[in-house]
Design an enzyme around this catalytic site. Structure first.
Site, PDB file in Angstrom:
ATOM      1  N   LYS A 180       0.837  -1.208   0.000  1.00 25.15           N
ATOM      2  CA  LYS A 180       0.000   0.000   0.000  1.00 25.15           C
ATOM      3  C   LYS A 180       0.869   1.254   0.000  1.00 25.15           C
ATOM      4  CE  LYS A 180      -1.671   1.526   4.090  1.00 25.15           C
ATOM      5  NZ  LYS A 180      -1.352   2.956   4.324  1.00 25.15           N
ATOM      6  N   ASN A 181       1.874   1.296   0.861  1.00 24.69           N
ATOM      7  CA  ASN A 181       2.662   2.521   1.011  1.00 24.69           C
ATOM      8  C   ASN A 181       3.581   2.793  -0.173  1.00 24.69           C
ATOM      9  OD1 ASN A 181       1.406   2.975   3.393  1.00 24.69           O
ATOM     10  ND2 ASN A 181       3.186   2.593   4.711  1.00 24.69           N
ATOM     11  N   ARG A 206      -4.285  10.741   4.936  1.00 24.38           N
ATOM     12  CA  ARG A 206      -3.191  11.695   4.956  1.00 24.38           C
ATOM     13  C   ARG A 206      -2.320  11.629   3.698  1.00 24.38           C
ATOM     14  NH1 ARG A 206       0.380  14.428   8.172  1.00 24.38           N
ATOM     15  NH2 ARG A 206       2.511  14.006   7.551  1.00 24.38           N
ATOM     16  N   CYS A 238      -4.664  12.978  13.027  1.00 18.37           N
ATOM     17  CA  CYS A 238      -5.087  11.595  12.873  1.00 18.37           C
ATOM     18  C   CYS A 238      -4.818  10.901  14.192  1.00 18.37           C
ATOM     19  CB  CYS A 238      -4.375  10.915  11.721  1.00 18.37           C
ATOM     20  SG  CYS A 238      -2.792  10.258  12.154  1.00 18.37           S
ATOM     21  N   PRO A 241       2.036  16.796  11.239  1.00 25.93           N
ATOM     22  CA  PRO A 241       1.955  17.985  10.376  1.00 25.93           C
ATOM     23  C   PRO A 241       2.554  17.730   8.994  1.00 25.93           C
ATOM     24  CG  PRO A 241       3.750  18.199  11.960  1.00 25.93           C
ATOM     25  CD  PRO A 241       3.058  16.904  12.271  1.00 25.93           C
ATOM     26  N   VAL A 242       2.433  18.720   8.102  1.00 26.18           N
ATOM     27  CA  VAL A 242       3.041  18.588   6.766  1.00 26.18           C
ATOM     28  C   VAL A 242       4.097  19.672   6.535  1.00 26.18           C
ATOM     29  CG1 VAL A 242       1.135  17.376   5.626  1.00 26.18           C
ATOM     30  CG2 VAL A 242       1.139  19.878   5.684  1.00 26.18           C
ATOM     31  N   ASP A 243       4.595  20.263   7.641  1.00 24.02           N
ATOM     32  CA  ASP A 243       5.558  21.365   7.504  1.00 24.02           C
ATOM     33  C   ASP A 243       6.802  20.970   6.704  1.00 24.02           C
ATOM     34  OD1 ASP A 243       5.948  19.673   9.772  1.00 24.02           O
ATOM     35  OD2 ASP A 243       7.497  21.020  10.510  1.00 24.02           O
ATOM     36  N   LEU A 244       7.251  19.722   6.849  1.00 25.63           N
ATOM     37  CA  LEU A 244       8.469  19.300   6.134  1.00 25.63           C
ATOM     38  C   LEU A 244       8.225  19.265   4.624  1.00 25.63           C
ATOM     39  CD1 LEU A 244       9.565  16.378   8.501  1.00 25.63           C
ATOM     40  CD2 LEU A 244      10.539  18.680   8.398  1.00 25.63           C
ATOM     41  N   ASP A 279       5.416   0.859  11.752  1.00 27.56           N
ATOM     42  CA  ASP A 279       4.216   0.170  11.267  1.00 27.56           C
ATOM     43  C   ASP A 279       4.166  -1.298  11.691  1.00 27.56           C
ATOM     44  OD1 ASP A 279       3.325   2.477  10.117  1.00 27.56           O
ATOM     45  OD2 ASP A 279       3.700   1.891   8.042  1.00 27.56           O
ATOM     46  N   ILE A 310       8.841   7.316  16.506  1.00 30.11           N
ATOM     47  CA  ILE A 310       8.388   8.010  15.286  1.00 30.11           C
ATOM     48  C   ILE A 310       7.105   8.809  15.533  1.00 30.11           C
ATOM     49  CG2 ILE A 310       7.774   7.754  12.837  1.00 30.11           C
ATOM     50  CD1 ILE A 310      10.602   6.807  13.388  1.00 30.11           C
ATOM     51  N   ARG A 335      -8.358  -0.628   5.248  1.00 26.42           N
ATOM     52  CA  ARG A 335      -7.471   0.376   4.651  1.00 26.42           C
ATOM     53  C   ARG A 335      -6.138  -0.245   4.230  1.00 26.42           C
ATOM     54  NH1 ARG A 335      -6.000   5.124   8.057  1.00 26.42           N
ATOM     55  NH2 ARG A 335      -4.878   5.437   6.125  1.00 26.42           N
TER      56      ARG A 335
HETATM   57  C1  UD1 Z   1       4.568   7.006   6.127  1.00 23.16           C
HETATM   58  C2  UD1 Z   1       3.714   5.758   6.016  1.00 23.16           C
HETATM   59  C3  UD1 Z   1       3.240   5.322   7.387  1.00 23.16           C
HETATM   60  C4  UD1 Z   1       4.422   5.157   8.325  1.00 23.16           C
HETATM   61  C5  UD1 Z   1       5.306   6.401   8.325  1.00 23.16           C
HETATM   62  C6  UD1 Z   1       6.588   6.211   9.122  1.00 23.16           C
HETATM   63  C7  UD1 Z   1       2.711   5.986   3.833  1.00 23.16           C
HETATM   64  C8  UD1 Z   1       1.483   6.238   3.033  1.00 23.16           C
HETATM   65  N1  UD1 Z   1       2.577   6.054   5.158  1.00 23.16           N
HETATM   66  O1  UD1 Z   1       3.731   8.027   6.665  1.00 23.16           O
HETATM   67  O2  UD1 Z   1       2.539   4.088   7.240  1.00 23.16           O
HETATM   68  O3  UD1 Z   1       3.960   4.929   9.632  1.00 23.16           O
HETATM   69  O4  UD1 Z   1       5.669   6.753   6.986  1.00 23.16           O
HETATM   70  O5  UD1 Z   1       7.314   5.153   8.612  1.00 23.16           O
HETATM   71  O6  UD1 Z   1       3.772   5.700   3.303  1.00 23.16           O
HETATM   72  N2  UD1 Z   1       6.418  14.823  10.304  1.00 23.16           N
HETATM   73  C9  UD1 Z   1       6.473  16.170  10.591  1.00 23.16           C
HETATM   74  N3  UD1 Z   1       6.262  17.050   9.568  1.00 23.16           N
HETATM   75  C10 UD1 Z   1       6.006  16.628   8.289  1.00 23.16           C
HETATM   76  C11 UD1 Z   1       5.965  15.258   8.005  1.00 23.16           C
HETATM   77  C12 UD1 Z   1       6.173  14.372   9.041  1.00 23.16           C
HETATM   78  O7  UD1 Z   1       6.697  16.562  11.722  1.00 23.16           O
HETATM   79  O8  UD1 Z   1       5.834  17.489   7.401  1.00 23.16           O
HETATM   80  C13 UD1 Z   1       6.632  13.859  11.402  1.00 23.16           C
HETATM   81  C14 UD1 Z   1       5.426  12.956  11.629  1.00 23.16           C
HETATM   82  O9  UD1 Z   1       4.490  13.555  12.487  1.00 23.16           O
HETATM   83  C15 UD1 Z   1       6.084  11.739  12.237  1.00 23.16           C
HETATM   84  C16 UD1 Z   1       7.427  11.667  11.520  1.00 23.16           C
HETATM   85  O10 UD1 Z   1       7.666  12.973  10.987  1.00 23.16           O
HETATM   86  O11 UD1 Z   1       6.295  11.939  13.621  1.00 23.16           O
HETATM   87  C17 UD1 Z   1       7.507  10.655  10.392  1.00 23.16           C
HETATM   88  O12 UD1 Z   1       6.406  10.835   9.528  1.00 23.16           O
HETATM   89  P1  UD1 Z   1       6.474  10.497   7.978  1.00 23.16           P
HETATM   90  O13 UD1 Z   1       7.687   9.683   7.695  1.00 23.16           O
HETATM   91  O14 UD1 Z   1       6.287  11.760   7.208  1.00 23.16           O
HETATM   92  O15 UD1 Z   1       5.199   9.591   7.812  1.00 23.16           O
HETATM   93  P2  UD1 Z   1       4.200   9.546   6.597  1.00 23.16           P
HETATM   94  O16 UD1 Z   1       4.916   9.787   5.322  1.00 23.16           O
HETATM   95  O17 UD1 Z   1       2.988  10.355   6.913  1.00 23.16           O
END
Ligand code: UD1
Length: 427
Positions: A22-23, A100, A124, A130-133, A314, A336, A406
């Site tokens: 899926k991912n 997300r 969630c 967040p999506v700041d990164l 995961d 994480i 899902r």
């Molecule tokens: C992806 C996976 C999810 C998995 C996660 C970590 C998919 C669709 N989902 O989620 O199953 O659990 O990787 O391996 O591939 N963060 C920020 N700002 C950001 C983005 C992330 O602070 O802009 C933080 C998140 O809150 C989290 C950490 O970074 O604490 C890692 O998140 P991230 O690797 O981005 O996870 P996803 O890509 O959402």
């Protein structure tokens, strides 16, 4: 609303085919926005999240032809995605809030159309996420971004420009978004401290087949030379390493023996090590994993979740279910996500002995779990309750099964074919 009923105590034996990941499939589908050509993805799992992203892509103007193949349990599907033009650059809240990963349309839309308006995904269950990164990295490629009324408004008049992005923390989704965006940027982009998950490499393989120039995916530095246009491609989605790990846990917790086909052990090093440290034997041979328990008891162990190549967050909930039956005390440190222990109170309702200390869970193995009605809270938490139910005495019912839909294709069919007493029941 449907529930899953498990009557525990059956030793699982047999073979399970592992579906496409899926991912990996989600970002690959989003990559269809980058090209007017046809992107054909095979080995796509049949899951609610895939359908959710297909709806979103559809309203951006991607025509999606779905071809089912194979039998019910090991089929997968082929998606033919074609976006000769983009009908809309807006990803509305109604669709984005469901998942997300919808935010993965941002980079491709911005790269191809030089503008995008994408709803913020919101919170969630497993954390604020967040999506700041994503946004900061796209700004490094020349995007101008504003947040307005719950939407990300992004534009890059004249197109994105190559740039240097250093991720302060590792993010899978941000790496994918920016890698996709950089393929069509003008010039060279350098991504430092990107995520190294195998799904990033799978996406890069597909983008390269589409004509992108990418080096270093899977390493600590990714270099992308932008090209003016990408073409279509055919790509087979990699095997789901988390689904494989989940069935490894099912074999281990029931003292059974399972053969998993269609896997790639090279992507599962830390997970295989963790099972072996618990006394589970894992034999690998050409895309097949044979799992069985070496001894009567599961040995306790200590796990810390980390970005790849570390132990994946995961797999944390599933591994915790297994450790509730170990012959001593184990710890799991979740680094994480800040709120990813929602399965703990549910497992405790089944007789597990778990104490939470901040981001660490101390799990003392018990002789016997007991069946109970429990509630799923998120995807991996839900499956951990199914695993516990397989080992528990008596009946476990897991409600809110939509979480499982899902991410697990044919979960009930796959487990029952190996001897589990499990079924879906209407309420
Ligand atoms: C992806 C996976 C999810 C998995 C996660 C970590 C998919 C669709 N989902 O989620 O199953 O659990 O990787 O391996 O591939 N963060 C920020 N700002 C950001 C983005 C992330 O602070 O802009 C933080 C998140 O809150 C989290 C950490 O970074 O604490 C890692 O998140 P991230 O690797 O981005 O996870 P996803 O890509 O959402």
């Amino acid at each position: 609303m449907e529930r899953i009923r498990v009557r525990g105590g059956q030793r699982l034996e047999g073979s399970i085919h592992i579906s496409g990941a899926k991912n990996a499939a989600l970002p690959l589908m989003a990559a269809s926005l980058l090209t007017p050509g046809t992107l054909t993805l095979s080995n796509v799992p049949k899951l609610a999240d895939i359908a959710t992203l297909a709806s979103l892509l559809g309203q951006h103007g991607v025509a999606i032809d779905l071809r089912q193949n194979g039998n019910v349990v090991d089929g997968g599907q082929t998606l033919v995605l074609h976006a000769p033009s983009i009908a809309s650059t807006t990803a509305p809240y109604d669709l984005v809030r469901k998942m997300r990963a919808s935010v993965l349309v941002l980079g491709p839309l911005l790269a191809r159309c030089h503008q995008a308006k994408v709803s913020l995904p919101g919170g969630c269950a497993i954390g604020t996420r967040p999506v700041d990164l994503h946004l900061k990295a796209l700004e490094q490629l020349g995007a101008r971004i504003e947040l307005e009324e719950g939407y990300v408004n992004a534009e890059a008049p004249g197109g994105l420009k190559g740039g240097r992005v250093r991720f302060p923390t590792v993010s899978v989704g941000a790496t994918e978004n920016v890698m996709m965006a950089a393929t069509l940027a003008d010039g060279e982009s350098i991504l430092e401290n990107p995520a190294r998950e195998p799904e990033i490499e799978d996406l890069a393989r597909c983008l390269i087949a589409m004509g992108a120039q990418i080096e270093g995916a899977g390493s600590e530095r990714i270099v992308v030379q932008g090209v003016p246009e990408l073409s279509g491609a055919d790509h087979r989605v990699m095997a789901d390493r988390i689904e494989a790990g989940t069935y490894m846990a099912a074999a281990a917790i029931t003292g059974g023996a399972l053969t998993l086909t269609g896997t790639n052990a090279d992507t599962m090093g830390a997970v295989i090590d963790a099972f072996e440290s618990c006394g589970v034997s894992v034999a690998r041979c050409n895309g097949t994993l044979d799992i069985s328990r070496r001894s009567d008891a599961i040995s306790p162990t200590d796990i810390t979740t980390q970005p790849y190549p570390g132990f994946p967050t995961d797999m944390q909930a599933q591994f915790m279910a297994l450790l509730t039956t170990a012959s001593g005390a184990s710890t799991i440190n979740e680094t994480i996500f800040e709120n990813r222990f929602m399965h703990v109170p549910e497992l405790m309702r089944m007789g597990a002995d778990i104490a939470l200390q901040g981001s660490t869970a101390v799990i003392r193995g018990v002789q016997q779990l007991r069946g109970a009605p429990v509630m799923a809270t998120d995807l991996r938490a839900s499956v951990s309750l199914v695993l516990a139910g397989l080992a528990a005495e008596g009946e476990t019912t897991v409600s809110r099964v939509y979480h499982l839909d899902r991410g697990y294709e044919h979960l009930v069919e796959k487990l029952s074919a190996c001897g589990a007493d499990i079924e879906r029941i209407a309420n």
